[in-house]
Motif scaffolding. Structure first.
Motif, PDB file in Angstrom:
ATOM      1  N   ARG A 202     150.918  97.473 -92.691  1.00  0.00           N
ATOM      2  CA  ARG A 202     151.221  96.348 -91.799  1.00  0.00           C
ATOM      3  C   ARG A 202     150.197  96.297 -90.664  1.00  0.00           C
ATOM      4  O   ARG A 202     149.826  97.332 -90.111  1.00  0.00           O
ATOM      5  CB  ARG A 202     152.643  96.459 -91.245  1.00  0.00           C
ATOM      6  N   VAL A 203     149.781  95.090 -90.328  1.00  0.00           N
ATOM      7  CA  VAL A 203     148.720  94.919 -89.334  1.00  0.00           C
ATOM      8  C   VAL A 203     149.263  95.154 -87.928  1.00  0.00           C
ATOM      9  O   VAL A 203     150.253  94.548 -87.518  1.00  0.00           O
ATOM     10  CB  VAL A 203     148.097  93.501 -89.427  1.00  0.00           C
ATOM     11  N   GLU A 204     148.576  96.041 -87.195  1.00  0.00           N
ATOM     12  CA  GLU A 204     148.970  96.359 -85.826  1.00  0.00           C
ATOM     13  C   GLU A 204     147.970  95.828 -84.794  1.00  0.00           C
ATOM     14  O   GLU A 204     148.319  95.624 -83.634  1.00  0.00           O
ATOM     15  CB  GLU A 204     149.090  97.868 -85.643  1.00  0.00           C
ATOM     16  N   GLY A 205     146.746  95.630 -85.219  1.00  0.00           N
ATOM     17  CA  GLY A 205     145.723  95.189 -84.282  1.00  0.00           C
ATOM     18  C   GLY A 205     144.439  94.851 -85.019  1.00  0.00           C
ATOM     19  O   GLY A 205     144.391  94.819 -86.254  1.00  0.00           O
ATOM     20  N   VAL A 206     143.391  94.616 -84.265  1.00  0.00           N
ATOM     21  CA  VAL A 206     142.100  94.303 -84.847  1.00  0.00           C
ATOM     22  C   VAL A 206     141.008  94.818 -83.916  1.00  0.00           C
ATOM     23  O   VAL A 206     141.150  94.766 -82.691  1.00  0.00           O
ATOM     24  CB  VAL A 206     141.954  92.775 -85.090  1.00  0.00           C
ATOM     25  N   VAL A 207     139.951  95.339 -84.495  1.00  0.00           N
ATOM     26  CA  VAL A 207     138.795  95.780 -83.726  1.00  0.00           C
ATOM     27  C   VAL A 207     137.578  95.002 -84.218  1.00  0.00           C
ATOM     28  O   VAL A 207     137.358  94.879 -85.428  1.00  0.00           O
ATOM     29  CB  VAL A 207     138.566  97.305 -83.854  1.00  0.00           C
ATOM     30  N   THR A 208     136.829  94.440 -83.297  1.00  0.00           N
ATOM     31  CA  THR A 208     135.667  93.627 -83.653  1.00  0.00           C
ATOM     32  C   THR A 208     134.377  94.380 -83.344  1.00  0.00           C
ATOM     33  O   THR A 208     134.368  95.359 -82.593  1.00  0.00           O
ATOM     34  CB  THR A 208     135.667  92.299 -82.879  1.00  0.00           C
ATOM     35  N   ALA A 209     133.296  93.877 -83.914  1.00  0.00           N
ATOM     36  CA  ALA A 209     131.976  94.456 -83.619  1.00  0.00           C
ATOM     37  C   ALA A 209     131.681  94.367 -82.124  1.00  0.00           C
ATOM     38  O   ALA A 209     131.096  95.286 -81.542  1.00  0.00           O
ATOM     39  CB  ALA A 209     130.903  93.721 -84.424  1.00  0.00           C
ATOM     40  N   ARG A 210     132.102  93.271 -81.499  1.00  0.00           N
ATOM     41  CA  ARG A 210     131.867  93.125 -80.058  1.00  0.00           C
ATOM     42  C   ARG A 210     132.645  94.175 -79.257  1.00  0.00           C
ATOM     43  O   ARG A 210     132.150  94.704 -78.266  1.00  0.00           O
ATOM     44  CB  ARG A 210     132.277  91.734 -79.587  1.00  0.00           C
ATOM     45  N   ASP A 211     133.882  94.472 -79.686  1.00  0.00           N
ATOM     46  CA  ASP A 211     134.660  95.515 -79.013  1.00  0.00           C
ATOM     47  C   ASP A 211     133.884  96.829 -78.994  1.00  0.00           C
ATOM     48  O   ASP A 211     133.818  97.523 -77.977  1.00  0.00           O
ATOM     49  CB  ASP A 211     135.996  95.738 -79.723  1.00  0.00           C
ATOM     50  N   ILE A 212     133.310  97.161 -80.150  1.00  0.00           N
ATOM     51  CA  ILE A 212     132.604  98.437 -80.281  1.00  0.00           C
ATOM     52  C   ILE A 212     131.338  98.448 -79.437  1.00  0.00           C
ATOM     53  O   ILE A 212     131.059  99.424 -78.725  1.00  0.00           O
ATOM     54  CB  ILE A 212     132.280  98.704 -81.767  1.00  0.00           C
ATOM     55  N   ILE A 213     130.577  97.368 -79.486  1.00  0.00           N
ATOM     56  CA  ILE A 213     129.351  97.304 -78.685  1.00  0.00           C
ATOM     57  C   ILE A 213     129.671  97.393 -77.205  1.00  0.00           C
ATOM     58  O   ILE A 213     128.952  98.046 -76.433  1.00  0.00           O
ATOM     59  CB  ILE A 213     128.568  96.015 -79.005  1.00  0.00           C
ATOM     60  N   SER A 214     130.772  96.779 -76.795  1.00  0.00           N
ATOM     61  CA  SER A 214     131.148  96.800 -75.382  1.00  0.00           C
ATOM     62  C   SER A 214     131.475  98.208 -74.896  1.00  0.00           C
ATOM     63  O   SER A 214     131.331  98.518 -73.715  1.00  0.00           O
ATOM     64  CB  SER A 214     132.345  95.874 -75.140  1.00  0.00           C
ATOM     65  N   VAL A 215     131.927  99.062 -75.808  1.00  0.00           N
ATOM     66  CA  VAL A 215     132.207 100.443 -75.440  1.00  0.00           C
ATOM     67  C   VAL A 215     130.928 101.148 -74.983  1.00  0.00           C
ATOM     68  O   VAL A 215     130.945 101.971 -74.064  1.00  0.00           O
ATOM     69  CB  VAL A 215     132.836 101.203 -76.633  1.00  0.00           C
TER      70      VAL A 215
END
Length: 405
Positions: free
Chosen positions: A356-369
């Motif tokens: 079941r889907v709990e969330g989503v992580v995008t390429a932008r999320d990772i780059i922002s880290v």
């Protein structure tokens, strides 16, 4: 009590100092890698960019990108001033999905019924003057294309990541040799992640990349958008036009993830006219099944050159499963990066042990880290960027890019 408080304060101070050390190490590393080191940033052809005229129509632009097999194009304007070559004709960048989704939304406003069963996508657009006569310039009002924010080949990765982290709608950064020269390549978010992964093993990177996704705020903050498998393709496309992040397709009974519909799938509406004609009756589940068959042959009619490979519309990526990219919250950031770069996907769905889907992580999320503002960095308006910003009607104020009124 005093000793305990002092010890706690000392520990917090040491942790803060360590954090500052790793941030500075990261900043120093990124600011010494030239953009030319990024895959796709410098292409062998003289000008790998497809150019779309500012006064061109939306259907013409969609057709041109589809035939050229590119997912984005540089918007140009004919410059006829006394300044001549000192005025940049490249003024923006537009992506294929933005145009297709806009056109679909406009069609739905004009066609209240099931739609015309006999028309393919482009001919259908041309039947409606409201769409056929809309110019690319007009879409700027709806923020459907971005100002031209290039970097030079000898600028650093720090500059490119700064743009990605500061501008939430920029997915591609053009690369030029000089301020007013032609585009020689592009920096994509996936290419940035690939370069970061090549540094795996360096302590400063692993300090961040080996953390579990659950330790990052985006793992809980990003709410996934979804449709049930029995909803129509048109329903999913409508949601996609609003969110621009992949739409999760879930089973209505179990709520388990069975697939996804993403911006990278939209070329199929032009390649297979039946998908477009039947979008209001075809279920999301049926589309996923048809998509998995089409992906195996999607590159057979590709006309893309090597110089356009980083922006290829139809990719020949290997599929090991019909399911979209997924991660668990216990997976590390590095594992998410590896999955996204291998699939060339823009997002990974975070699922629980039942799927079941709990969330989503995008390429932008990772780059922002790995990017500012996490390193308390500010845009330097005194270099190449100030010239680029001035040409696009923007300025730097207190470390932020803002558009002139």
């Amino acid at each position: 009590m005093y000793t305990g408080a002092a010890g706690q304060a000392g520990g917090e101070g040491a942790a803060a100092a360590a954090g500052e050390y790793w941030s500075e190490a990261l900043k120093s590393f990124l600011d010494h890698i030239p953009v030319s080191s990024v895959s796709g940033a410098v292409q062998p052809s003289p000008s790998p960019a497809l150019e779309i005229k500012l006064d061109g129509s939306v259907p013409e632009a969609i057709d041109s990108m589809c035939r050229s097999n590119v997912a984005g194009a540089v918007i140009i304007d004919d410059v006829r001033t006394s300044f001549g070559k000192f005025v940049d004709r490249d003024i923006g960048f537009v992506e294929f999905p933005s145009l297709v989704l806009w056109a679909l939304e406009e069609l739905d406003k004009l066609e209240t019924g099931p739609g015309e069963k006999s028309s393919d996508f482009l001919p259908c657009l041309k039947k409606h003057p409201q769409i056929a006569e809309t110019k690319i310039a007009w879409l700027a009002k709806s923020f459907l294309w971005e100002p031209f924010f290039p970097v030079r080949s000898h600028d650093t990765l720090f500059h490119a990541m700064l743009l990605f982290s500061k501008h939430l709608r920029i997915n591609v950064v053009p690369v030029v040799e000089l301020v007013n020269s032609s585009v020689i390549g592009f920096v994509t978010q996936n290419a940035v992640m690939e370069l970061l992964l090549s540094s795996s093993g360096l302590e400063w990177l692993d300090k961040i990349a080996d953390k579990a996704l659950s330790e990052f705020s985006f793992a809980n903050a990003n709410k996934p958008v979804s449709v049930c498998s029995d909803q129509t393709l048109a329903d999913a496309l409508h949601i996609l036009s609003k969110e621009k992040i992949g739409v999760a397709v879930v089973d209505r009974k179990t709520s388990c993830l069975i697939g996804s519909i993403q911006c990278s799938d939209l070329y199929l509406l032009l390649d297979d006219s039946s998908l477009f004609r039947n979008r209001k009756t075809l279920s999301a589940k049926e589309f996923i099944k048809l998509k998995s068959k089409d992906e195996d042959i999607s590159t057979e009619n590709s006309s893309s050159s090597d110089g356009q490979s980083v922006l290829t519309l139809r990719t020949a990526q290997m599929k090991t499963t019909d399911l979209p990219v997924t991660n668990r919250k216990s997976d590390t950031l590095k594992q998410a990066m590896e999955k996204l770069t291998a699939s060339r996907s823009s997002c990974s769905f975070i699922v629980d042990e039942h799927g079941r889907v709990e969330g989503v992580v995008t390429a932008r999320d990772i780059i922002s880290v790995f990017s500012p503002p996490c390193m308390d960095s500010r845009i330097d308006g005194g270099t190449f960027f100030s010239a680029a910003l001035e040409q696009t009607g923007c300025r730097v104020e207190h470390g932020q890019m803002i558009q002139n009124s």
